[in-house]
Design a protein around this motif. Structure first.
Motif, PDB file in Angstrom:
ATOM      1  N   HIS A 174      -0.369 -28.449   4.079  1.00 27.48           N
ATOM      2  CA  HIS A 174      -0.097 -29.508   3.111  1.00 27.48           C
ATOM      3  C   HIS A 174       1.070 -30.358   3.625  1.00 27.48           C
TER       4      HIS A 174
ATOM      5  N   PHE B 216       3.187 -34.380   2.723  1.00 25.78           N
ATOM      6  CA  PHE B 216       3.435 -35.361   1.672  1.00 25.78           C
ATOM      7  C   PHE B 216       3.852 -36.703   2.277  1.00 25.78           C
ATOM      8  N   HIS B 217       3.690 -37.733   1.442  1.00 26.03           N
ATOM      9  CA  HIS B 217       4.120 -39.095   1.774  1.00 26.03           C
ATOM     10  C   HIS B 217       3.462 -39.625   3.049  1.00 26.03           C
TER      11      HIS B 217
ATOM     12  N   ASP C 198      -1.160 -33.667  -6.072  1.00 24.46           N
ATOM     13  CA  ASP C 198       0.007 -34.502  -6.377  1.00 24.46           C
ATOM     14  C   ASP C 198      -0.191 -35.891  -5.783  1.00 24.46           C
TER      15      ASP C 198
ATOM     16  N   ASN D 241       3.233 -38.167  -5.053  1.00 27.55           N
ATOM     17  CA  ASN D 241       3.932 -37.910  -3.784  1.00 27.55           C
ATOM     18  C   ASN D 241       3.007 -37.991  -2.579  1.00 27.55           C
TER      19      ASN D 241
ATOM     20  N   GLU E   5       0.279 -36.351  -1.667  1.00 25.64           N
ATOM     21  CA  GLU E   5      -0.019 -35.077  -1.018  1.00 25.64           C
ATOM     22  C   GLU E   5      -1.309 -35.185  -0.222  1.00 25.64           C
TER      23      GLU E   5
ATOM     24  N   GLU F 245      -6.806 -36.882   1.253  1.00 26.28           N
ATOM     25  CA  GLU F 245      -5.804 -37.251   0.259  1.00 26.28           C
ATOM     26  C   GLU F 245      -6.448 -38.186  -0.773  1.00 26.28           C
TER      27      GLU F 245
END
Length: 357
Positions: A137, A139-140, A184, A187, A189, A293
């Protein structure tokens, strides 16, 4: 003497003419009075007064012009009645046709609902002889540089292996690796997966995958094989190729029909070529990279709406029937007026003939 006799005889002749005129006038007055007495039982006083006024005031040319105008007015009234009736029937037919058309063809209403997070979807992968090396995983929208690609690495994803018979052929065994997807969306994810295929006899190398709405539906299902079989029967299948990094952006669409609700995924994918920097001896293993995503924080909701309102149709039909009733009443009054004018005309004509005789 001759002049006096002439004047006397002239006066006597005038006196005789005056007496004859008086007698003639008295005769016609008696005839008119007799006609009044005969028609008094069948004609009302008001109609009798109107007839007498028409007889006294109207000359033959005037009566002819009035008769023409009355006939013309009668034709115009009948035409207006037919026109109103035709318009009313057309409106009734059009109203019923529009109602049935809208009832059988509902319109589609699309709304977008913003959410902070989605339920983790299920990502079912069918690697075949390929091997899942890593699943992590991030993020961003940031993926760190690869470290030792092509080797097994520690994974962070929740996965389940499911084997089941194919929905279209019982002789085909399907083996799926189901991964718990990202949730999420705020964010951004994402899930980054890496596969390796040692060798293949096929001309093209690709891995097939399928998306379904909730990973929890699989974990809570009593028979996971039947669940996956139904998913494959109802959902679409996609693929990503080896030697590329395939970036899949998902969006959720919920469609509400007349009797049931369906959920489907729409996706946008982009492929980037992988620059393989491994030694030549290791390049025999084909590498696959996939990123999943959410595209945005909006869920698309599609509903079928029937725009046919029965109350509007009933109101229009009531107005149409009221117009028909008014038109029928108008026609009734017109016919009564025509009969009345015809009787009056015949009565006046008979009176004139009696006066002449």
């Amino acid at each position: 003497m001759g002049r006096k006799e002439r004047s006397r005889s002239y006066e006597e002749f005038n006196d005789d003419d005056d007496e004859g005129n008086k007698q003639s006038a008295g005769f016609f007055d008696d005839a008119i009075e007799l006609d009044r007495e005969e028609t008094n039982d069948s004609v009302s006083p008001e109609e009798e007064e109107e007839d007498e006024e028409e007889v006294r005031e109207s000359s033959p040319p005037m009566r002819f012009s009035k008769s023409c105008l009355k006939n013309l007015f009668m034709v115009v009234l009948i035409f207006i009645y037919l026109l109103l009736t035709g318009v009313a029937f057309f409106l009734a037919y059009q109203t019923i046709s529009d109602f049935l058309e809208k009832l059988n063809h509902p319109v589609m209403s699309v709304t977008y609902k913003e959410v902070d997070s989605f339920s983790p979807p299920g990502i079912a992968l069918y690697p075949g002889r390929a091997e899942l090396l890593s699943c992590r995983h991030h993020f961003h929208d940031y993926i760190p540089p690869l470290v030792e690609p092509g080797t097994h690495q520690e994974g962070e994803c929740v996965t389940q292996d499911v084997t089941y018979d194919g929905p279209f052929s019982n002789q085909t065994m399907r083996k799926a690796v189901v991964v718990r997807g990202p949730s999420d969306v705020r964010n951004k994810e994402l899930i980054f997966m890496q596969f390796s295929l040692n060798e293949t006899e096929e001309d093209f190398s690709a891995i097939t995958y399928m998306l379904f709405s909730k990973f929890s539906d699989l974990t809570e299902s009593e028979n996971k094989s039947d669940f996956m079989r139904e998913c494959e029967r109802n959902y679409s299948m996609w693929t990503f190729s080896g030697g590329f990094r395939t970036w899949v952006k998902m969006s959720l669409v919920r469609t509400s029909g007349k009797s049931h609700e369906a959920v489907e995924f729409r996706q946008e994918s982009a492929e980037v070529k992988y620059n393989d920097k491994r030694p030549d001896s290791e390049k025999n293993n084909q590498l696959f990279f996939a990123v999943f995503e959410w595209r945005d924080a909006f869920m698309q909701d599609i509903r079928l709406i029937v725009t046919a309102n029965p109350w509007n149709s009933v109101a229009i039909l009531c107005g149409v029937f009221m117009a028909l009733f008014k038109a029928a009443n108008f026609a009734k009054l017109t016919i009564q007026w025509i009969i009345k004018m015809r009787k009056r005309h015949q009565r006046n004509k008979a009176r004139e003939l009696n006066q002449i005789q």
